[in-house]
Design a protein around this motif. Structure first.
Motif, mmCIF file in Angstrom:
data_model
loop_
_atom_site.group_PDB
_atom_site.id
_atom_site.type_symbol
_atom_site.label_atom_id
_atom_site.label_comp_id
_atom_site.label_asym_id
_atom_site.label_seq_id
_atom_site.Cartn_x
_atom_site.Cartn_y
_atom_site.Cartn_z
ATOM 1 N N PHE A 23 0.847 -1.207 0.000
ATOM 2 C CA PHE A 23 0.000 0.000 0.000
ATOM 3 C C PHE A 23 0.874 1.246 0.000
ATOM 4 N N ALA A 26 2.488 1.980 -3.352
ATOM 5 C CA ALA A 26 1.603 2.236 -4.503
ATOM 6 C C ALA A 26 1.679 3.712 -4.886
ATOM 7 N N HIS A 31 -5.606 4.519 -7.630
ATOM 8 C CA HIS A 31 -6.780 4.307 -6.776
ATOM 9 C C HIS A 31 -7.300 2.868 -6.811
ATOM 10 N N LYS A 34 -5.007 0.700 -4.756
ATOM 11 C CA LYS A 34 -5.189 0.978 -3.322
ATOM 12 C C LYS A 34 -6.505 0.408 -2.804
ATOM 13 N N LYS A 38 -6.795 -2.264 0.063
ATOM 14 C CA LYS A 38 -7.664 -2.004 1.219
ATOM 15 C C LYS A 38 -8.523 -3.235 1.511
ATOM 16 N N ALA A 93 -11.166 5.050 -2.415
ATOM 17 C CA ALA A 93 -9.754 5.471 -2.394
ATOM 18 C C ALA A 93 -9.575 6.911 -2.865
ATOM 19 N N ASP A 99 -6.159 8.060 2.347
ATOM 20 C CA ASP A 99 -4.746 7.735 2.605
ATOM 21 C C ASP A 99 -4.386 7.964 4.075
#
Ligand SMILES: [Fe+2]
Ligand SMILES: [Fe+2]
Length: 166
Positions: A23, A26, A31, A34, A38, A93, A99
């Motif tokens: 993560f 990235a 997005h 991510k 997630k 995201a 974030d």
């Protein structure tokens, strides 16, 4: 595969650390990547939290009453992570707080895993016999098969909430 409870939990931690690194590396605008990470992080955390809450924490508390304070602290740390996971589950995201929220979740979970590995697991290993650790591990491996995989599934947070408020 080992059925030692501590070996199993440490392997989960390692998997989460790898996902956290992915993560963090990235690209800022990646997005979809991510979002995918997630989902994987939430799944890994939900399963791991479930088996610790269902088996590891209550059984160690019963077998080694001296470790009660460590376990109560663990419940609180998991509770903080649960709140962040619940919020992240429904957050895209692209959200401006995504974030930051993931970063705080990862910081919290890393701190908690470090404590378990450096402080708590050694105490558990010296307090419990090999057979007891293998029994706990076998139970947790079984529970993994049917454990909830997202915080929105029934039972995901039940024990944790009960543990905090009972
Ligand atoms: Fe934990
Ligand atoms: Fe853990």
């Amino acid at each position: 595969m080992s059925t030692d409870a501590i070996v199993i939990l440490k392997a989960d931690h390692k998997q989460m650390r790898i996902l956290f690194r992915s993560f963090e590396t990235a690209e800022d605008q990646a997005h979809a990547t991510k979002e995918d990470l997630k989902t994987k992080i939430i799944e890994a955390l939900t399963v791991h939290t479930y088996i610790e809450n269902e088996t590891m924490y209550p059984e160690v508390r019963r077998l080694l009453p001296d470790l009660e304070d460590d376990i109560l602290e663990s419940y609180e740390e998991h509770h903080v992570a649960d709140v962040l996971v619940m919020e992240l589950a429904g957050m895209p995201a692209t959200h401006e707080r995504f974030d930051a929220k993931m970063t705080v979740l990862m910081e919290n979970v890393r701190h908690h895993m470090d404590e378990e590995e450096q402080d708590w697991f050694p105490k558990v290993r010296s307090g419990l016999g090999r057979n007891q650790l293998n029994e706990l591990g076998s139970t947790m491996l079984e529970q993994k098969k049917t454990a909830p995989r997202s915080p929105l599934q029934p039972g995901a947070l039940k024990k944790a909430i009960h543990a905090v408020t009972a």
